[in-house]
Design a protein around this motif. Sequence first.
Motif, short mmCIF file in Angstrom:
data_model
loop_
_atom_site.label_atom_id
_atom_site.label_comp_id
_atom_site.label_asym_id
_atom_site.label_seq_id
_atom_site.Cartn_x
_atom_site.Cartn_y
_atom_site.Cartn_z
N PHE A 151 0.84 -1.20 0.00
CA PHE A 151 0.00 0.00 0.00
C PHE A 151 0.87 1.25 0.00
O PHE A 151 1.99 1.24 0.54
CB PHE A 151 -0.89 0.01 1.25
N GLY A 152 0.37 2.32 -0.59
CA GLY A 152 1.10 3.59 -0.55
C GLY A 152 0.20 4.78 -0.78
O GLY A 152 -0.82 4.69 -1.50
N PHE A 153 0.55 5.92 -0.17
CA PHE A 153 -0.11 7.19 -0.44
C PHE A 153 0.54 7.83 -1.66
O PHE A 153 1.73 7.66 -1.91
CB PHE A 153 0.03 8.14 0.75
N ASP A 154 -0.24 8.59 -2.40
CA ASP A 154 0.25 9.27 -3.60
C ASP A 154 -0.31 10.69 -3.61
O ASP A 154 -1.07 11.08 -4.49
CB ASP A 154 -0.19 8.49 -4.84
N ASP A 155 0.10 11.48 -2.60
CA ASP A 155 -0.47 12.82 -2.42
C ASP A 155 -0.16 13.76 -3.58
O ASP A 155 -0.93 14.69 -3.85
CB ASP A 155 0.03 13.42 -1.11
N ASP A 156 0.95 13.56 -4.25
CA ASP A 156 1.33 14.41 -5.37
C ASP A 156 0.88 13.86 -6.72
O ASP A 156 1.22 14.40 -7.77
CB ASP A 156 2.84 14.61 -5.39
N ASN A 157 0.13 12.73 -6.67
CA ASN A 157 -0.40 12.10 -7.88
C ASN A 157 0.72 11.79 -8.89
O ASN A 157 0.62 12.07 -10.08
CB ASN A 157 -1.47 12.97 -8.53
N ARG A 158 1.79 11.18 -8.37
CA ARG A 158 2.94 10.82 -9.21
C ARG A 158 2.85 9.39 -9.74
O ARG A 158 3.57 9.02 -10.66
CB ARG A 158 4.25 10.97 -8.42
N GLY A 159 2.01 8.58 -9.14
CA GLY A 159 2.05 7.15 -9.37
C GLY A 159 1.85 6.72 -10.81
O GLY A 159 2.56 5.84 -11.32
N GLU A 160 0.88 7.33 -11.49
CA GLU A 160 0.66 6.94 -12.88
C GLU A 160 1.81 7.37 -13.77
O GLU A 160 2.26 6.62 -14.64
CB GLU A 160 -0.67 7.52 -13.39
N GLY A 161 2.29 8.60 -13.57
CA GLY A 161 3.42 9.06 -14.36
C GLY A 161 4.68 8.26 -14.13
O GLY A 161 5.47 8.03 -15.07
N GLU A 162 4.87 7.79 -12.90
CA GLU A 162 6.04 6.97 -12.57
C GLU A 162 5.79 5.48 -12.77
O GLU A 162 6.64 4.67 -12.42
CB GLU A 162 6.46 7.25 -11.12
N ARG A 163 4.62 5.14 -13.28
CA ARG A 163 4.26 3.76 -13.63
C ARG A 163 4.40 2.82 -12.42
O ARG A 163 5.08 1.81 -12.46
CB ARG A 163 5.12 3.27 -14.80
N TRP A 164 3.67 3.18 -11.36
CA TRP A 164 3.69 2.31 -10.18
C TRP A 164 3.11 0.93 -10.49
O TRP A 164 3.32 -0.02 -9.73
CB TRP A 164 2.91 2.97 -9.04
N TYR A 165 2.36 0.81 -11.56
CA TYR A 165 1.85 -0.50 -11.96
C TYR A 165 2.96 -1.36 -12.56
O TYR A 165 2.79 -2.57 -12.73
CB TYR A 165 0.68 -0.35 -12.94
N ASP A 166 4.11 -0.76 -12.87
CA ASP A 166 5.32 -1.52 -13.28
C ASP A 166 6.25 -1.73 -12.10
O ASP A 166 6.80 -2.81 -11.93
CB ASP A 166 6.08 -0.77 -14.38
N ASN A 167 6.44 -0.68 -11.33
CA ASN A 167 7.38 -0.70 -10.22
C ASN A 167 6.71 0.00 -9.05
O ASN A 167 6.77 1.22 -8.92
CB ASN A 167 8.68 0.00 -10.61
N PHE A 168 6.10 -0.77 -8.18
CA PHE A 168 5.22 -0.21 -7.16
C PHE A 168 5.98 0.71 -6.21
O PHE A 168 7.04 0.36 -5.71
CB PHE A 168 4.53 -1.33 -6.37
N GLY A 169 5.40 1.90 -5.96
CA GLY A 169 6.08 2.90 -5.16
C GLY A 169 5.63 3.00 -3.73
O GLY A 169 6.12 3.85 -2.98
N GLY A 170 4.69 2.17 -3.32
CA GLY A 170 4.22 2.22 -1.94
C GLY A 170 5.20 1.58 -0.98
O GLY A 170 5.94 0.66 -1.35
N ASP A 171 5.18 2.05 0.28
CA ASP A 171 6.13 1.54 1.28
C ASP A 171 5.44 1.01 2.53
O ASP A 171 6.06 0.87 3.57
CB ASP A 171 7.13 2.63 1.65
N MET A 172 4.13 0.72 2.44
CA MET A 172 3.39 0.23 3.59
C MET A 172 2.63 -1.05 3.21
O MET A 172 2.62 -1.45 2.05
CB MET A 172 2.39 1.29 4.07
N THR A 173 1.99 -1.64 4.19
CA THR A 173 1.03 -2.72 3.94
C THR A 173 -0.29 -2.34 4.57
O THR A 173 -0.37 -1.51 5.49
CB THR A 173 1.51 -4.07 4.52
N ILE A 174 -1.36 -2.94 4.05
CA ILE A 174 -2.71 -2.66 4.54
C ILE A 174 -3.50 -3.95 4.56
O ILE A 174 -3.28 -4.85 3.73
CB ILE A 174 -3.39 -1.58 3.67
N GLN A 175 -4.43 -4.04 5.49
CA GLN A 175 -5.32 -5.19 5.58
C GLN A 175 -6.61 -4.87 4.82
O GLN A 175 -7.45 -4.08 5.28
CB GLN A 175 -5.63 -5.51 7.05
N VAL A 176 -6.73 -5.39 3.62
CA VAL A 176 -7.94 -5.21 2.80
C VAL A 176 -9.03 -6.13 3.36
O VAL A 176 -8.74 -7.28 3.70
CB VAL A 176 -7.62 -5.55 1.32
N PRO A 177 -10.28 -5.64 3.51
CA PRO A 177 -10.89 -4.47 2.88
C PRO A 177 -11.05 -3.25 3.78
O PRO A 177 -11.98 -2.46 3.57
CB PRO A 177 -12.26 -5.01 2.48
#
Length: 586
Positions: free
Chosen positions: A29-55
């Motif tokens: 899991f990760g926060f993306d407050d600056d909305n960088r994730g899509e531009g940095e392709r987090w779906y290729d190289n995930f940028g989050g640094d936490m874990t979360i218990q879904v749901p």
Amino acid sequence: MTTEMYIKDYPRPQFVRTAWVNLNGVWSFGFDDDNRGEGERWYDNFGGDMTIQVPFTYETKASGIGREEHHPAVWYHRELDLSKEYEGKRLILHFQAADYLTKVWVNSQYVGCHEGGYSAFSFDITPYISLDGCNVLTVKVEDSMDATQPRGKQRWVERNFECFYVQTTGIWQSVWLEAVSPVYIDSVKMTPDLDTRSIRFEFQVNGDLAAQNIRVETIIKLKGQQVKKTSLLIDRPWLQLDVDLVHEANGPWKSCYWSPAHPNLYDVEFILYQDEEVADRVYSYFGMRKISIEKGQILLNNIPLYQRLVLDQGYWPESHLTPPSEEAIIEDIDLILSMGYNGVRKHMKVEDARFLYWCDVKGLLVWSEMAAVFEFNDKAVQRFTNQWMEVVRQQYNHPSIITWVPFNESWGVMNIFKDKKQQKFTESIYHLTKAFDSNRPIISNDGWEHTISDILTLHDYVETGEELMKRLQNKEAIVDNEKSFNGLKYAFADGYSYSGQPVIISEFGGIAFQSEAGWGYGKQETSEEAFLSRFRGIHEAIKKTDYIVGYCYTQITDVQQEINGLLTENRKPKLPLDIIREINMA
């Protein structure tokens, strides 16, 4: 007692397949407050640094994070191993709810998006999946404090205020995977007709229907005994079938109905055949019941129904809008029934499908209500309309739901008393809902300033029974807008008039014990004796007013700063439940 194909924790218990994978649990899991994730392709190289218990959302303690500040974008990531047993199947990824705009990638490929925080949605991820080795699932959810977004009781400012609570951001109901055949049953709309003792099935079938010899077999059972078995040739995506249910298996009257006293459910199995081979098998259920209105009365199965409802906002202290477990859902319903209530008004929340399942099974009536927007403009109208109709379609088959409540207290239509555009908006939602469901009553604007509405509902938090009875004694003055019934609002919006609708007091009470922790309606009581005296008095005033056909007490549990529940947030009774029951049943 459950339905024949009940599976514990199955996310969609009214439409069951046995081939499914629960994807709840630990995700990256990760926060993306600056909305960088899509531009940095987090779906290729995930940028989050936490874990979360879904749901559970990051705002809740149950998630393992428990941070209540707003974050506009959050990302989820997990790996998924799939075996060769899924070869030749289509794989459907389901989200029961995620708030608000959800985007999905599988193996770095964009799959699609969904807008809305309260309805379920799905993606066919078959083209993106590999059955050899690991698959990567990445999800981005964008949320905002925009008041044109259907949000219900979620705050849109930094801090809690009045009756608005911590926001819900991200995945907040189950995520799961389902395997289906290339040709499969997408949905079945079930409409019982009590007066003809029959049921209508409307099938939607997905896949290539050009092939010959596709048919659906429908097997209906009651308490293990077969009632009817039919077969229908599939020649187009949408088909309809009417089935006469008169049968000896129903008992001596050859028919069997659903009601709170007798929540009888028929089990139904849908089997899709292609060239006489089973292509799909779905298990469901339905209840034979009818809701109608006659001469100022609401009828259940053609018998007058007095509704004893309690307001239920569906919050828990550790998990907020997300039920902590299926056992917690069952506990809530059992507590409500033990206090003598026969129904709930599910307030400003579209509830988990498992909650509705257990209401169906246990016989608890439900008013299903949409989460409100809090501004009125073209964007809000479009968002609300699209998302409300998703909810109506998804919840249609539940016999426990007996009323639709799209609007509450003019929220999102604050100028409805005079504003013709806002009036027409509520009218349009009324008629659009009727086009999909002509059988259930619809309340146009619960509490006051009604436009077109099947029930006239009034909200009044006056403290004493004497004062409440005095306010209610002149029905004509209230329904004809001669006076503001609660000292604040008129019953109808300007230009609309009473036409004999049933009258229900759908919010009242809200009594709280003395506390610095929060608020209730009116003075806070210092003793159990004073609380019960006030509680008994306002209930007696309503019951002695002969034109009123039901009520909804505020509320079942405390919620964050709102401490006017009959139970604490942790579901501990504040008062003897047998006394609450005695007052309700008197």
